[in-house]
Design an enzyme around this catalytic site. Structure first.
Site, short mmCIF file in Angstrom:
data_model
loop_
_atom_site.label_atom_id
_atom_site.label_comp_id
_atom_site.label_asym_id
_atom_site.label_seq_id
_atom_site.Cartn_x
_atom_site.Cartn_y
_atom_site.Cartn_z
N ASN A 84 -9.42 14.85 17.89
CA ASN A 84 -9.03 16.14 17.33
C ASN A 84 -9.54 16.30 15.90
O ASN A 84 -10.25 15.45 15.39
CB ASN A 84 -7.50 16.27 17.41
CG ASN A 84 -7.06 17.70 17.60
OD1 ASN A 84 -7.62 18.62 17.04
ND2 ASN A 84 -6.01 17.88 18.39
N HIS A 134 -12.98 -4.16 1.47
CA HIS A 134 -13.55 -4.79 0.27
C HIS A 134 -12.88 -6.13 0.03
O HIS A 134 -11.72 -6.33 0.39
CB HIS A 134 -13.37 -3.89 -0.94
CG HIS A 134 -14.12 -2.60 -0.83
ND1 HIS A 134 -15.43 -2.49 -1.19
CD2 HIS A 134 -13.74 -1.38 -0.38
CE1 HIS A 134 -15.84 -1.25 -0.98
NE2 HIS A 134 -14.84 -0.55 -0.47
N GLY A 150 -1.23 11.49 15.46
CA GLY A 150 -1.79 12.09 14.26
C GLY A 150 -1.59 11.27 13.00
O GLY A 150 -0.52 10.73 12.76
N THR A 197 -2.28 -2.78 11.50
CA THR A 197 -2.90 -3.87 10.72
C THR A 197 -3.14 -5.12 11.56
O THR A 197 -3.85 -6.02 11.11
CB THR A 197 -2.01 -4.25 9.52
OG1 THR A 197 -0.73 -4.69 10.02
CG2 THR A 197 -1.83 -3.07 8.58
N LYS A 198 -2.53 -5.18 12.74
CA LYS A 198 -2.68 -6.34 13.63
C LYS A 198 -2.88 -5.85 15.06
O LYS A 198 -2.55 -4.71 15.38
CB LYS A 198 -1.44 -7.23 13.55
CG LYS A 198 -1.26 -7.86 12.20
CD LYS A 198 -0.08 -8.79 12.15
CE LYS A 198 -0.01 -9.35 10.74
NZ LYS A 198 1.11 -10.20 10.50
N ARG A 252 4.35 -1.70 14.78
CA ARG A 252 4.94 -2.76 15.59
C ARG A 252 5.39 -2.18 16.92
O ARG A 252 5.67 -0.99 17.02
CB ARG A 252 6.08 -3.44 14.86
CG ARG A 252 7.25 -2.53 14.58
CD ARG A 252 8.31 -3.17 13.73
NE ARG A 252 9.49 -2.48 13.40
CZ ARG A 252 9.93 -1.29 13.73
NH1 ARG A 252 9.26 -0.52 14.50
NH2 ARG A 252 11.08 -0.81 13.31
#
Length: 187
Positions: free
Chosen positions: A87, A117, A144, A167-168, A182
Site C-alpha cells: 500500500n 550502521h 500499517g 527486531t527478531k 512479540r
C-alpha cells in the site's frame, strides 16, 4: 591469488562496505529513476507499472500491486512472489536481499530495512555500512507502519500488527505485535 570482493559483494555478504562505491551509486541512480517513473504513473497505467516493476525488482511473481508512492535503494535485490500487495508510502531498503513470498500484504507505510550502521562510532565515522537479508514467508500480513529490521525472517501465515518493530525472527502461524514485536497468539 584470492580475488578482492567488490563493495556490492561485501554488501550482499553482510560485511562492511562503502556505499559511495561507483557501482553502488549507479545502481541506486537507476532505482531512483525507475521508482520516480513508477510513482508518476496513474491507476490506468497497469501495463507500464508492471514493466517498471519487472525492470526494478530481481523477481516479480504474478499479479503484483504496489501503490505509489514507493521507495527502495536498489530494487535489484528484491524478490516478490505472486499476489504481492504493498500500500501507500512503503519503503524497502534493499542493501541486502529481501525475499517476499506469495500472497503477502503490506499496509500503508510499512518499512523493510536490510541496511544498518555500525554501533561503534569509530567504525561508523569511516562511512562503512552493513546490511543483512530479510525473508518474509507466504500468506503474511504486515500492518500499517510496521518496521522490519535487518536480518529478520517472518514465517508463513503470520500477521504482524500495525506499528510493530520486528527486531527478531517471528515464527509461522502466529499473530505478533509491539515494540519490540512479540508473539501474542498462535493460529
Amino acid at each position: 591469488m584470492e580475488q578482492l570482493k567488490t563493495e556490492r559483494e561485501k554488501m550482499l555478504a553482510g560485511e562492511l562496505y562503502v556505499a559511495a562505491d561507483a557501482e553502488l551509486q549507479a545502481l541506486r541512480l537507476n532505482a531512483a529513476k525507475l521508482t520516480r517513473l513508477y510513482n508518476n504513473t496513474g491507476e490506468e497505467d497497469g501495463d507500464l507499472r508492471s514493466q517498471l516493476l519487472h525492470q526494478l525488482f530481481a523477481k516479480v511473481g504474478k499479479n503484483p500491486q504496489v501503490t505509489p508512492h514507493f521507495y527502495c535503494d536498489y530494487g535489484c535485490h528484491i524478490y516478490v512472489g505472486d499476489n504481492f500487495y504493498m500500500n501507500y508510502g512503503c519503503v524497502i531498503l534493499d542493501c541486502n536481499t529481501v525475499h517476499i513470498g506469495d500472497n503477502v500484504l503490506c499496509a500503508p507505510y510499512v518499512q523493510i530495512y536490510t541496511a544498518y550502521h555500525p554501533v561503534d562510532p569509530k567504525i561508523r565515522l569511516t562511512g562503512k555500512e552493513l546490511a543483512a537479508p530479510i525473508k518474509i514467508g507466504n500468506n503474511v500480513w504486515i500492518g500499517g507502519g510496521a518496521i522490519i529490521c535487518p536480518g529478520v525472517a517472518i514465517g508463513d501465515n503470520t500477521t504482524i500488527g500495525a506499528g510493530s518493530v520486528v527486531t527478531k525472527n517471528i515464527p509461522e502461524n502466529v499473530v505478533a505485535v509491539g515494540n519490540p514485536c512479540r508473539v501474542i497468539r498462535e493460529l
